[in-house]
Design an enzyme around this catalytic site. Structure first.
Site, short mmCIF file in Angstrom:
data_model
loop_
_atom_site.label_atom_id
_atom_site.label_comp_id
_atom_site.label_asym_id
_atom_site.label_seq_id
_atom_site.Cartn_x
_atom_site.Cartn_y
_atom_site.Cartn_z
N ASP A 78 12.51 32.21 -18.20
CA ASP A 78 11.23 31.47 -17.29
C ASP A 78 9.91 31.71 -18.06
OD1 ASP A 78 12.62 29.93 -15.53
OD2 ASP A 78 12.77 31.49 -14.17
N LYS A 95 5.80 30.44 -9.65
CA LYS A 95 6.36 29.13 -10.11
C LYS A 95 7.43 28.37 -9.31
CE LYS A 95 10.39 29.99 -12.06
NZ LYS A 95 11.49 29.24 -11.12
#
Length: 278
Positions: free
Chosen positions: A128, A8
């Site tokens: 996340d 990410k």
């Protein structure tokens, strides 16, 4: 079953507030790169987690690992044997643990023929995890629960660099000068025409965690200086709470050459080039 857990990358990360329970509110532009960890899953009578790969050292293989907690989020006593092949640096600001958890959720849902857990369960694993479970470019707001697809992104390549120093998330947030900052600027409705226009737009954004992280780990500043000076690098910034930094490139060749040069001059650094996933 083999499942990919892509890195990410927070192209921008604005801290816009703090709730009464201590959770920070964010407004972040999140994308994913074609480099990451891998999970292999197979049926088993009980839950088992083992690790392999070049970055496995120091990564727990018990409930401290978000993969284990992802399995528990289904609320079932079903078993699975999970092999986590680690390639991303630990505590590197590129969602390694969250990406692993999201990959485990996708794989176990298929293996066990179950729907994915709900948003509350995903957030309980990690802030996340919802965006990593979405697995596509997103604008992430709130504490990670508000997700909106981004306008189309132009072709982009990224060079990821980590100097090998773990950055503690808690102290970085604690060192913020302000937790009440402006959100992201408006995005073009039709997307960005090319990599240069996206890099220009990013110039009006921030990573509010970068300044405190650089104070705690000065090596981040050195990495950013080198990345930003590379020919063809359109934009350089720290991702997440650090300490992995990224440089954006309009062409695969430029990113590959930059990564090769950095590996040669800094063999102690973790350096990878990859295309950003659409």
């Amino acid at each position: 079953m083999r499942v990919f857990a892509p890195a990410k990358v927070n192209l921008a990360l604005h801290v816009t507030g703090r709730r009464g329970d201590g959770y920070h509110l964010l407004d972040s532009l999140v994308v994913f790169a074609g480099v990451g960890d891998w999970l292999e899953l197979s049926p088993a009578r009980e839950l088992r987690l083992s690790l392999s790969g070049p970055r496995a050292a120091g990564v727990p293989a018990d409930r401290r690992n978000l993969v284990w907690r992802a399995a528990e989020a289904f609320g079932t006593e079903r078993g699975a044997a999970i092999l986590l092949e680690k390639h991303l640096p630990h505590a590197g600001g590129i969602g390694g643990g969250s990406a692993d958890a999201a990959a485990a959720l996708r794989g176990l849902a298929a293996l066990w023929d179950l729907p994915l857990p709900g948003m509350d369960e995903l957030l309980a694993i990690g802030a996340d995890v919802p965006v990593c479970a979405a697995g596509r470019p997103m604008r992430m707001r709130g504490i990670g629960e508000v997700l909106d697809p981004l306008p189309p992104l132009p072709p982009l390549w990224v060079v990821l660099v980590n100097a090998g120093v773990e950055v503690p998330t808690g102290p970085v947030f604690k060192a913020l000068d302000s937790t009440d900052n402006t959100g992201l600027p408006d995005m073009p409705a039709e997307g960005w025409a090319d990599a240069i226009s996206l890099a220009g737009w990013l110039g009006a954004t921030r990573n509010d965690l970068e300044a405190p992280a650089r104070v705690i780990v000065p090596a981040i500043g050195a990495v950013l200086s080198e990345l930003g000076a590379i020919n063809g690098c359109l934009f350089a910034r720290m991702s997440g709470s650090g300490g992995t930094c990224f440089g954006l490139f309009a062409e695969a060749k430029g990113a590959a050459l930059a990564a090769a040069d950095l590996r040669k001059t800094h063999p102690e650094w973790w350096v990878r080039d990859a295309k950003l996933l659409s």
